[in-house]
Scaffold this active site. Structure first.
Site, PDB file in Angstrom:
ATOM      1  N   SER A 167       0.807  -1.116  -0.043  1.00 38.54           N
ATOM      2  CA  SER A 167      -0.055  -0.062  -0.206  1.00 38.54           C
ATOM      3  C   SER A 167       0.962   1.317  -0.253  1.00 38.54           C
ATOM      4  O   SER A 167       1.726   1.508  -0.951  1.00 38.54           O
ATOM      5  CB  SER A 167      -0.945  -0.251   1.144  1.00 38.54           C
ATOM      6  OG  SER A 167      -1.920   1.014   1.035  1.00 38.54           O
TER       7      SER A 167
ATOM      8  N   ASP B  14      -9.742  -5.396  -4.599  1.00 39.23           N
ATOM      9  CA  ASP B  14      -9.199  -4.215  -3.889  1.00 39.23           C
ATOM     10  C   ASP B  14     -10.097  -3.263  -3.889  1.00 39.23           C
ATOM     11  O   ASP B  14     -10.591  -2.596  -4.956  1.00 39.23           O
ATOM     12  CB  ASP B  14      -7.899  -3.913  -4.480  1.00 39.23           C
ATOM     13  CG  ASP B  14      -7.199  -3.068  -3.157  1.00 39.23           C
ATOM     14  OD1 ASP B  14      -7.891  -2.381  -2.842  1.00 39.23           O
ATOM     15  OD2 ASP B  14      -5.997  -2.967  -3.343  1.00 39.23           O
TER      16      ASP B  14
ATOM     17  N   HIS C 106      -7.984  -5.426  -0.404  1.00 43.24           N
ATOM     18  CA  HIS C 106      -6.624  -4.809  -0.241  1.00 43.24           C
ATOM     19  C   HIS C 106      -5.604  -5.541   0.543  1.00 43.24           C
ATOM     20  O   HIS C 106      -4.376  -5.353   0.171  1.00 43.24           O
ATOM     21  CB  HIS C 106      -6.930  -3.562   0.457  1.00 43.24           C
ATOM     22  CG  HIS C 106      -5.627  -2.358   0.415  1.00 43.24           C
ATOM     23  ND1 HIS C 106      -5.140  -2.069  -0.800  1.00 43.24           N
ATOM     24  CD2 HIS C 106      -5.083  -1.594   1.118  1.00 43.24           C
ATOM     25  CE1 HIS C 106      -4.115  -1.076  -0.651  1.00 43.24           C
ATOM     26  NE2 HIS C 106      -4.140  -1.105   0.723  1.00 43.24           N
TER      27      HIS C 106
END
Length: 267
Positions: A99, A228, A257
């Site tokens: 991320s 996601d 995610h």
């Protein structure tokens, strides 16, 4: 606890908490928002068993690292990573970013090149450029990020509670691939983060990493969850794989995610 000093704010040092385990080829694991290096708990033992030296650290403002009110931008995050690399005298290491951590991977290489870096992995990363602009029509409208900033500023705890629902796709995966207790643990870590960092980092999500990615001339894998809901794969992972020469793209079916937790075996 082990700390590395990355700078100063007025009279106080800015210290980064890190953990350094095992021996062999080093792997640096860089966590996502709003968690800490502890979020890699499913990957660390696997990498150790495979004969790697594994380094995790907490981004400034998060986890056990210090919580300054300055430095929440990717140039500084890359410098913080550089402090880790130099202090631990790491050589021929691999960079793995999840991320927000994918931004550190990209900007580190953009600033310092790939000398000493063997491989890279970006998992659900924010590169290459999430903001919708005239030359980036695949991006996200600025109003979306403005709404997130308002929500964090108003009540970050309430924001985190909603955020983690889409972080883990709890409507589909709760009780199957993630437990209520694991989600609560993430909320606990997020609640302990700096209020300043929690807000300031939102604006870093739409940093432009396109030029940084062109400097990635090492073996690179881009991993994403096909489901996601936090980082749109069409605007991020798929385009990152296109911009990094020779990159391998892997989409994990039904992955949210946080695939490093829910689909840790596949990752």
């Amino acid at each position: 606890m082990p700390y590395i000093t990355a700078g100063k704010e007025n009279s106080a040092d800015i210290r980064l908490y890190y953990e350094d385990h095992g021996s062999g080829s080093p792997v640096i694991l860089i966590h996502g928002y709003p968690l800490s290096g502890a979020s890699w708990e499913k990957q660390v033992p696997v990498l150790l068993d495979a004969g790697h030296r594994v380094v995790t650290y907490d981004r400034r403002g998060f986890g056990k690292s210090d919580q300054p009110t300055t430095g929440y931008n990717y140039d500084t995050f890359a410098e913080d990573l550089r402090h880790i690399v130099q202090a631990l005298e790491l050589r021929e290491f691999s960079l793995v970013g999840f991320s927000m951590g994918g931004g550190e991977v990209a900007r580190y290489i953009g600033k310092y090149g790939t000398r000493g870096v063997r491989r890279a992995a970006i998992i659900g990363g924010v590169p290459p450029f999430l903001l919708k602009t005239a030359d980036n029509p695949q991006g996200i409208e600025a109003s979306v990020f403005e709404g997130i900033q308002k929500a964090v500023a108003s009540d970050r705890y309430a924001f985190f509670a909603e955020f983690f629902k889409d972080f883990y796709n709890t409507d589909l995966l709760l009780g199957k691939r993630v437990s209520e207790q694991a989600v609560q643990a993430s909320l606990n870590v997020a609640a302990g983060a700096s209020a300043t960092a929690s807000l300031a980092c939102v604006a870093t999500w739409f940093e432009d990493f396109r030029q940084d990615l062109t400097r990635m001339d090492i073996p690179t894998i881009v991993i994403l969850g096909a489901a996601d809901r936090i980082v749109p794969i069409e605007a991020a992972g798929q385009r990152t794989a296109e911009l990094v020469r020779g990159a391998r793209l892997v989409a994990i079916n039904d992955g949210p995610h946080a695939v490093n937790w829910t689909h840790s075996e596949e990752v």
